[in-house]
Design a protein around this motif. Structure first.
Motif, PDB file in Angstrom:
ATOM      1  N   ALA A 129       0.840  -1.214   0.000  1.00  0.00           N
ATOM      2  CA  ALA A 129       0.000   0.000   0.000  1.00  0.00           C
ATOM      3  C   ALA A 129       0.866   1.252   0.000  1.00  0.00           C
ATOM      4  O   ALA A 129       0.611   2.215  -0.740  1.00  0.00           O
ATOM      5  N   VAL A 130       1.911   1.239   0.823  1.00  0.00           N
ATOM      6  CA  VAL A 130       2.780   2.415   0.927  1.00  0.00           C
ATOM      7  C   VAL A 130       3.593   2.566  -0.361  1.00  0.00           C
ATOM      8  O   VAL A 130       3.787   3.674  -0.865  1.00  0.00           O
ATOM      9  N   LYS A 131       4.042   1.438  -0.916  1.00  0.00           N
ATOM     10  CA  LYS A 131       4.767   1.533  -2.203  1.00  0.00           C
ATOM     11  C   LYS A 131       3.841   2.159  -3.256  1.00  0.00           C
ATOM     12  O   LYS A 131       4.258   3.015  -4.035  1.00  0.00           O
ATOM     13  N   PHE A 132       2.589   1.719  -3.256  1.00  0.00           N
ATOM     14  CA  PHE A 132       1.646   2.258  -4.239  1.00  0.00           C
ATOM     15  C   PHE A 132       1.530   3.777  -4.095  1.00  0.00           C
ATOM     16  O   PHE A 132       1.702   4.523  -5.060  1.00  0.00           O
ATOM     17  N   TRP A 133       1.285   4.244  -2.881  1.00  0.00           N
ATOM     18  CA  TRP A 133       1.012   5.678  -2.726  1.00  0.00           C
ATOM     19  C   TRP A 133       2.273   6.534  -2.839  1.00  0.00           C
ATOM     20  O   TRP A 133       2.302   7.510  -3.597  1.00  0.00           O
ATOM     21  N   VAL A 134       3.319   6.167  -2.125  1.00  0.00           N
ATOM     22  CA  VAL A 134       4.518   7.029  -2.110  1.00  0.00           C
ATOM     23  C   VAL A 134       5.175   7.051  -3.499  1.00  0.00           C
ATOM     24  O   VAL A 134       5.496   8.127  -4.020  1.00  0.00           O
ATOM     25  N   CYS A 135       5.361   5.871  -4.093  1.00  0.00           N
ATOM     26  CA  CYS A 135       6.078   5.840  -5.380  1.00  0.00           C
ATOM     27  C   CYS A 135       5.264   6.518  -6.482  1.00  0.00           C
ATOM     28  O   CYS A 135       5.830   7.100  -7.401  1.00  0.00           O
ATOM     29  N   LYS A 136       3.937   6.443  -6.375  1.00  0.00           N
ATOM     30  CA  LYS A 136       3.110   7.132  -7.371  1.00  0.00           C
ATOM     31  C   LYS A 136       3.026   8.634  -7.099  1.00  0.00           C
ATOM     32  O   LYS A 136       2.736   9.413  -8.004  1.00  0.00           O
ATOM     33  N   SER A 137       3.260   9.044  -5.872  1.00  0.00           N
ATOM     34  CA  SER A 137       3.180  10.476  -5.553  1.00  0.00           C
ATOM     35  C   SER A 137       4.427  11.228  -6.016  1.00  0.00           C
ATOM     36  O   SER A 137       4.373  12.430  -6.287  1.00  0.00           O
ATOM     37  N   ALA A 138       5.561  10.524  -6.086  1.00  0.00           N
ATOM     38  CA  ALA A 138       6.826  11.224  -6.337  1.00  0.00           C
ATOM     39  C   ALA A 138       6.866  11.981  -7.674  1.00  0.00           C
ATOM     40  O   ALA A 138       7.272  13.152  -7.697  1.00  0.00           O
TER      41      ALA A 138
ATOM     42  N   GLY B 152       2.126  -0.593  -9.947  1.00  0.00           N
ATOM     43  CA  GLY B 152       1.023  -0.081  -9.127  1.00  0.00           C
ATOM     44  C   GLY B 152      -0.132  -1.063  -8.964  1.00  0.00           C
ATOM     45  O   GLY B 152      -0.557  -1.368  -7.829  1.00  0.00           O
ATOM     46  N   ASN B 153      -0.652  -1.567 -10.073  1.00  0.00           N
ATOM     47  CA  ASN B 153      -1.793  -2.484  -9.962  1.00  0.00           C
ATOM     48  C   ASN B 153      -1.412  -3.747  -9.196  1.00  0.00           C
ATOM     49  O   ASN B 153      -2.214  -4.308  -8.440  1.00  0.00           O
TER      50      ASN B 153
ATOM     51  N   GLN C 138     -16.067  -7.822  -5.564  1.00  0.00           N
ATOM     52  CA  GLN C 138     -15.607  -7.093  -6.765  1.00  0.00           C
ATOM     53  C   GLN C 138     -14.508  -6.087  -6.408  1.00  0.00           C
ATOM     54  O   GLN C 138     -14.252  -5.140  -7.153  1.00  0.00           O
ATOM     55  N   ALA C 139     -13.838  -6.283  -5.290  1.00  0.00           N
ATOM     56  CA  ALA C 139     -12.889  -5.272  -4.785  1.00  0.00           C
ATOM     57  C   ALA C 139     -11.829  -4.890  -5.812  1.00  0.00           C
ATOM     58  O   ALA C 139     -11.367  -3.745  -5.836  1.00  0.00           O
TER      59      ALA C 139
ATOM     60  N   ARG D 248      -7.537   0.413  -6.488  1.00  0.00           N
ATOM     61  CA  ARG D 248      -6.629   1.578  -6.461  1.00  0.00           C
ATOM     62  C   ARG D 248      -7.112   2.622  -5.454  1.00  0.00           C
ATOM     63  O   ARG D 248      -6.333   3.123  -4.642  1.00  0.00           O
ATOM     64  N   ALA D 249      -8.397   2.963  -5.537  1.00  0.00           N
ATOM     65  CA  ALA D 249      -8.921   3.985  -4.624  1.00  0.00           C
ATOM     66  C   ALA D 249      -8.798   3.515  -3.178  1.00  0.00           C
ATOM     67  O   ALA D 249      -8.431   4.284  -2.275  1.00  0.00           O
ATOM     68  N   ALA D 250      -9.093   2.233  -2.963  1.00  0.00           N
ATOM     69  CA  ALA D 250      -9.057   1.711  -1.588  1.00  0.00           C
ATOM     70  C   ALA D 250      -7.624   1.692  -1.053  1.00  0.00           C
ATOM     71  O   ALA D 250      -7.382   2.073   0.101  1.00  0.00           O
ATOM     72  N   VAL D 251      -6.680   1.275  -1.879  1.00  0.00           N
ATOM     73  CA  VAL D 251      -5.295   1.164  -1.392  1.00  0.00           C
ATOM     74  C   VAL D 251      -4.708   2.561  -1.160  1.00  0.00           C
ATOM     75  O   VAL D 251      -3.972   2.776  -0.191  1.00  0.00           O
ATOM     76  N   GLU D 252      -5.077   3.498  -2.001  1.00  0.00           N
ATOM     77  CA  GLU D 252      -4.612   4.874  -1.746  1.00  0.00           C
ATOM     78  C   GLU D 252      -5.143   5.353  -0.389  1.00  0.00           C
ATOM     79  O   GLU D 252      -4.424   5.919   0.433  1.00  0.00           O
TER      80      GLU D 252
END
Ligand SMILES: Cc1cc2nc3c(=O)[nH]c(=O)nc-3n(C[C@H](O)[C@H](O)[C@H](O)COP(=O)(O)OP(=O)(O)OC[C@H]3O[C@@H](n4cnc5c(N)ncnc54)[C@H](O)[C@@H]3O)c2cc1C
Length: 557
Positions: free
Chosen positions: A393-402, A441-442, A491-492, A497-501
């Motif tokens: 989850a943190v990899k998803f948000w931080v790496c996508k935010s950079a 990301g996915n 159906q998660a 993506r929205a949930a993990v963010e």
């Protein structure tokens, strides 16, 4: 404090004009003591005793000398020498001396070693947290060479599956003496290790690997290829290949046990967007010798222990990139006046800087809390579950935010930000890769769902703990309710993506509550969880004093 250009270079007079209103170079700084959010996050996670050491490291990596090495290593990119003058295969990659110096610095500082050293757990400072702080500072200056550094340190986790091999290799990994010579690993003062999983027909889906492994005497002979294999001058590689018992992990050295060069045939080096000081190869294995690591058929299970650690480092490095971009933006805008007033004092610029500072502080708080979970995982099942659920989850948000943050920071420097010497272009090119490699990301979102499905009770307990830790903060109760609803939905996947963010933001709010002033934590929760977030920086409705507080905390004057 940075020195002014006049102090550094003497009076700036030209025949036609004087140089005025330009910011001084952002070098010769203590990357630790100039970063209160980092200090607070380290202290909140038990690392306060390491302050003096981290400041020494911060001064070294913040020096003009290190910035110069980083520039040279990225401008003089590695070159593949496939053949020698007589047509014999060489398969070596030449790096600029600056790259080797960076490697030597990181190895001497133990970035590949400190968390495995015998006294690491006994030391008062938590090993993962302190090492993450160093890695974060190094990443602000040069990230390319950190690729082999992170793989080398993480390889120890995979090698644990084969104790006899680990006994031979780990002491060389832990050596603080970097050795770039192209000779068998046993003759070297220290070794580095890489990783080869991705093939042409599948990267995410490693089960699609077609490289074959057949037993031969002491080890196996591998025939096949890897489409991406970075840091090709490493002394060995953890690779996946199909053995009779299924997908299996192997350690492939550059030299065979008899001292001859092993059958790694490099085809090309990738022409990459960024990460230029680091080489990433395409390679064929021509009966390449390798030792098996772990049982046949358990390749993914063996190498995932390594990947979990490299994922942590992706996050740490992305947070470091965000920090450097933010610091450059604040520094420049404080020194640059437009319409008679410093840019940093103009209300719209303040809102942009403060908004970026919020993400950067959220990122470092999250990173250090995650590193702490790694420190405690062996003795505390809750922390193990926290690391399991939150790493993707943190990899998803931080790496996508950079990338977005670096882009905005670049604009804060105006035209200078678009020019190589400002460093922002290098950070900009560097930023996306951490979101792509070590699970894109996915794939990270799917991994969160997998953790929920397989480790249900323990992981649900992490959500409960996050609910507790964020009680009363704006938007957090709603976020928890949303997560419980969405993540339980069959159906998660479609909404993952929205949930993990949201999960990562919630964890960031919890981490900030432990490390940042209450006001920062409140603003973060309000701006990132309670209110719908704009994709463009500078949009939150801050209270009148908040931007100045956030920016002043991010980089004190
Ligand atoms: C600079 C660089 C260096 C690298 N170095 C190495 C290295 O040293 N060793 C190594 O082994 N690899 C390395 N890689 C490869 C990297 O790990 C892979 O590129 C990455 O894992 C993605 O695999 P892929 O390229 O095959 O993309 P694919 O697997 O084809 O994925 C493409 C996209 O589809 C998404 N996706 C995949 N599955 C799903 C799904 N079920 N649902 C929805 N979306 C999905 C992914 O998130 C991704 O965005 C490197 C890559 C780069 C860019």
């Amino acid at each position: 404090m940075t020195r002014s250009d006049t102090e550094r270079f003497g009076p700036q007079r030209f025949d036609t004009h004087e140089v005025t209103n330009q910011s001084p170079l952002y070098v010769d700084i203590d990357l630790y003591m100039s970063d209160p959010p980092l200090q607070a996050a380290v202290a909140a996670n038990g690392g306060a005793d390491a302050t003096a050491d981290l400041s020494v490291f911060g001064r070294r990596w913040g020096s003009a000398d290190m910035a110069e090495l980083a520039r040279q290593a990225n401008e003089n990119t590695p070159r593949l020498k496939t053949y020698d003058a007589k047509g014999f295969r060489r398969d070596v990659v030449e790096f600029h001396p600056a790259y080797h110096q960076l490697m030597a610095e990181s190895v001497a500082a133990g970035l590949q070693a400190s968390t495995w050293e015998d006294d690491a757990s006994a030391a008062p400072a938590p090993a993962e947290v302190v090492r993450a702080a160093r890695f974060y500072m190094a990443a602000q200056i040069e990230t390319g060479h950190l690729c082999p550094i992170t793989m080398t340190r993480a390889a120890v986790a995979a090698l644990a599956a084969e104790p006899e091999l680990a006994t031979r290799f780990v002491p060389k990994i832990l050596s603080r003496r970097y050795d770039p010579h192209f000779v068998p690993w046993s003759e070297k003062t220290g070794v580095t290790l890489g990783m080869g999983m991705t093939e042409k027909q599948g990267g995410t889906d490693v089960r699609a690997n077609t490289t074959r492994a057949d037993p031969t005497g002491e080890g196996y002979a591998l025939v096949g290829h890897k489409w991406f294999m970075s840091a090709p001058m490493c002394d060995g590689f953890l690779v996946l290949a199909q053995a009779a018992g299924g997908l299996t992990c192997f350690l492939m050295p550059r030299f065979r046990p008899d001292g001859s060069v092993n059958g790694l045939r490099f085809q090309r080096l990738k022409d990459k967007l960024g990460n230029r000081s680091n080489a990433s190869s395409e390679v064929e294995f021509a009966d390449a010798f390798a030792w098996r690591v772990g049982d046949e058929g358990r390749g993914v299970r063996t190498i995932i222990n390594m990947v979990q650690l490299t994922r942590l480092d992706c996050v740490v490095a992305s947070a470091g990139i965000m920090r450097m971009a933010l610091a450059q933006a604040i520094h420049h805008t404080r020194h640059r006046s437009v319409f008679g007033k410093p840019l940093a004092d103009q209300p719209m610029m303040q809102a942009v800087l403060a908004d970026m500072a919020l993400d950067a502080e959220g990122a470092i708080a999250l990173v250090m809390r995650l590193a702490r979970a790694f420190d405690r995982a062996a003795d505390d099942p809750h922390e193990a579950a926290r690391a399991r659920l939150l790493t993707p989850a943190v990899k998803f948000w931080v790496c996508k935010s950079a990338p977005a943050l670096v882009y905005e920071a670049m604009e804060c420097l105006g035209g200078n930000g678009y020019v190589e010497e400002s460093v922002l272009p290098r950070l900009y090119r560097e930023a996306p890769v951490n979101a792509i490699w070590e699970g894109s990301g996915n794939v990270m979102c799917l991994d969160v769902l997998r953790a929920l499905a397989h480790d249900g009770a323990a992981v649900q307990a992490v959500l409960e703990r996050l609910a507790d830790e964020t009680k009363g903060l704006p938007g957090c109760a709603d976020a928890i309710a949303y997560l419980r609803r969405v993540l339980a939905d069959p159906q998660a996947e479609a909404h993952a993506r929205a949930a993990v963010e949201r999960l990562a933001l919630l964890a960031a709010a919890a981490a900030l509550r432990a490390s940042a002033p209450q006001a920062v934590c409140e603003v973060f929760a309000r701006a990132r969880l309670a209110h719908g977030r704009s994709a463009i920086y500078g949009s939150p409705s801050f209270g009148s004093a908040e931007p100045r507080q956030l920016v002043g905390r991010a980089l004190p004057m």
